[in-house]
Enzyme design. Structure first.
Site, PDB file in Angstrom:
ATOM      1  N   ASN A   1       0.846  -1.211  -0.009  1.00  0.00           N
ATOM      2  CA  ASN A   1       0.081  -0.106  -0.085  1.00  0.00           C
ATOM      3  C   ASN A   1       0.885   1.414  -0.026  1.00  0.00           C
ATOM      4  O   ASN A   1       0.501   2.373   0.641  1.00  0.00           O
ATOM      5  CB  ASN A   1      -0.841  -0.104   1.272  1.00  0.00           C
ATOM      6  CG  ASN A   1      -2.203  -1.011   0.952  1.00  0.00           C
ATOM      7  OD1 ASN A   1      -2.242  -1.637   0.145  1.00  0.00           O
ATOM      8  ND2 ASN A   1      -3.320  -0.724   1.606  1.00  0.00           N
TER       9      ASN A   1
ATOM     10  N   ARG B   1      -5.713 -13.011   0.058  1.00  0.00           N
ATOM     11  CA  ARG B   1      -6.811 -13.305   0.968  1.00  0.00           C
ATOM     12  C   ARG B   1      -7.753 -14.146   0.257  1.00  0.00           C
ATOM     13  O   ARG B   1      -7.683 -14.450  -0.626  1.00  0.00           O
ATOM     14  CB  ARG B   1      -7.174 -11.751   1.253  1.00  0.00           C
ATOM     15  CG  ARG B   1      -6.308 -10.917   2.192  1.00  0.00           C
ATOM     16  CD  ARG B   1      -6.796  -9.534   2.130  1.00  0.00           C
ATOM     17  NE  ARG B   1      -6.241  -8.633   0.862  1.00  0.00           N
ATOM     18  CZ  ARG B   1      -6.450  -7.540   0.708  1.00  0.00           C
ATOM     19  NH1 ARG B   1      -6.759  -6.750   1.856  1.00  0.00           N
ATOM     20  NH2 ARG B   1      -6.211  -6.871  -0.169  1.00  0.00           N
TER      21      ARG B   1
END
Length: 374
Positions: A95, A226
Site C-alpha cells: 500500500n 486473501r
C-alpha cells in the site's frame, strides 16, 4: 403480512447499521488522518524542509520506523509521533508504505544534512535489498510470514513501487548521498526484479498473458492472497508491471515479447457495455452500451472469464451477485487497460519495434546493440 413487515423492518435495521458502520469508519479515518502520501510533500521548497513544519514531520516519520527499517501501512506517519508499543510496530512494503517515507527522508537529508535522516533511509534501503528473494521478487513485508504475505507480491503494486525506487536510487542524482556499493546493489536488485517479472508471466496454451497478484517465491507459479483473492490473471496489478517494463531502455527481446503479449491480453480482456454506479448505497454493474471499456480485477486463468468473490472464497461470475460489503469494499473493475494501451502507443513510437530484428540479450535483461538503431 405481519411477518413481511417484521422482515422488512429487520432489513432496514441492517441497512441502517451498515450505513452507521461506514460513517464510524470514515470519522475514525478523518480523526487519524489519511495514510502517508509522498506526493503531498514532493513539491515543497527546500526552505520548507529546513523550517519548523518540515523538521517536525521528519521527526514524526522517524518515530514510525520499525526495528527492521520499514514503516506500517495505512497510517499517516507524518501527522503525529508514534505513541504505541514500539516492539509491536509492523512495517511493510504494501500500500505504498516505506517507499514514500524513504523519499521524504532522502529529501530532508539533502536539504538539512541531518545524519539521522540519512541513517534511517539507509536502514530501509538495506532492508529492501535484504528482503529480495534469490528468485528476484519481494514479499509483502520482511521478515515474511508463513502465510500469503511471503509470496512475491505484485498486489497493490508493491514490487513495482520497490523497483521504481531502486532504479531512482541507482541512477538519480538526488540519491548521490548513497554510497557507490549500495547504488550498485540497487541496480543489480532492479535487474533481478525484471528477470523475476519475466519468469512470473503466465502462459496459457503456450501463449504469454499477464500476471497474478502473487507468485510463488520459489517456482514463480501464481498463488492466492486473501480469501477473496484467488489465483487469477490480474487486470489491475498487471497494468503497472507492463508500464514498468515499458520504462526500460534498450529492452531485450524477452521484454519486448512480454510487453507485446501483455498488451494483446488487455485488448482481449476488455469488458464492454457496462458501467459501475451506486444503486441504493451499493456499487452495481449497470448495462450501458455507450460506456467506456472496463477490466475486471481477476480473470480465470484457463477461460479468461472475469470472476468476483465474497470472503467465503467462492467465485461468482456476476458482479451483482457478491454481497454489499465486498462490492463496496474492493476494486473489482477499473480502467487499468486504458493506461496500458496509451503507454504502449508511446512505447511503440519510441522503439519502432515492429520492424526491429532480435538482438543478443545480456544477463541483466537489456538488449545489446548489433548496430541497428530502433
Amino acid at each position: 403480512m405481519e411477518n413481511d413487515i417484521i422482515v422488512s423492518c429487520r432489513n432496514r435495521k441492517k441497512e441502517h447499521l451498515f450505513v452507521w458502520a461506514l460513517v464510524v469508519v470514515c470519522l475514525c479515518g478523518m480523526a487519524h488522518g489519511a495514510r502517508f502520501s509522498w506526493s503531498s510533500y514532493a513539491s515543497k521548497p527546500d526552505d520548507w524542509y529546513r523550517g519548523e513544519e518540515g523538521r517536525r514531520i521528519a521527526e514524526n516519520i522517524l518515530s514510525w520506523q520499525d526495528e527492521h527499517g520499514s514503516w506500517p501501512k495505512n497510517e499517516n506517519t507524518a501527522s503525529a509521533p508514534f505513541d504505541g508499543e514500539w516492539d509491536k510496530l509492523q512495517g511493510t512494503f504494501d500500500n505504498g508504505a516505506t517507499t514514500g517515507e524513504m523519499r521524504f527522508l532522502a529529501r530532508a537529508f539533502r536539504v538539512t544534512g541531518e545524519a539521522k535522516y540519512q541513517e534511517a533511509f539507509l536502514k530501509a534501503l538495506d532492508l529492501i535489498l535484504k528482503a529480495q528473494y534469490p528468485t528476484g521478487g519481494w514479499p509483502q513485508y520482511y521478515p515474511p510470514s508463513k502465510a500469503y504475505h511471503r509470496y512475491i507480491t505484485f498486489n497493490d503494486n508493491t514490487m513495482v513501487q520497490l523497483m521504481i525506487l531502486l532504479e531512482e536510487i541507482a541512477t538519480g542524482p538526488e540519491y548521490d548521498f548513497v554510497d557507490a556499493p549500495r547504488r550498485q546493489a540497487a541496480k543489480k536488485a532492479f535487474n533481478r526484479g525484471v528477470e523475476c517479472i519475466l519468469k512470473c508471466q503466465i502462459r496459457v496454451k503456450d501463449k504469454l498473458t499477464v500476471w497474478c497478484a502473487q507468485h510463488d517465491e520459489l517456482d514463480y507459479s501464481p498463488r492466492p492472497g486473501r480469501s477473496y483473492e484467488l489465483v487469477s490473471l490480474s487486470g489491475s496489478e498487471s497494468a503497472d508491471i507492463l508500464k514498468l517494463l515499458m520504462r526500460l531502455e534498450n529492452p531485450s527481446r524477452a521484454v519486448i515479447d512480454a510487453i507485446t503479449a501483455g498488451v494483446e491480453w488487455y485488448e482481449s480482456a476488455k469488458v464492454t457495455g457496462i458501467r459501475i454506479q451506486s444503486v441504493q448505497g451499493r456499487r452495481t454493474a449497470v448495462q450501458d452500451p455507450n460506456a467506456e471499456p472496463l477490466w475486471a480485477r481477476f480473470y480465470e486463468i484457463d477461460s479468461n472469464r472475469p470472476f468476483f468473490c465474497d470472503r467465503d472464497g467462492v467465485p461468482k461470475y456476476d458482479y451483482n451477485q457478491i454481497d454489499r460489503e465486498r462490492s463496496n469494499g474492493y476494486s473489482w473493475y477499473g480502467d487499468w487497460g486504458q493506461d496500458v494501451i496509451k503507454a504502449y502507443q508511446k512505447w511503440l513510437k519510441k522503439w519502432k519495434l515492429l520492424l526491429e530484428p532480435a538482438k543478443t540479450e545480456s544477463p541483466s535483461g537489456s538488449r545489446e546493440s548489433t548496430g541497428n538503431k530502433p
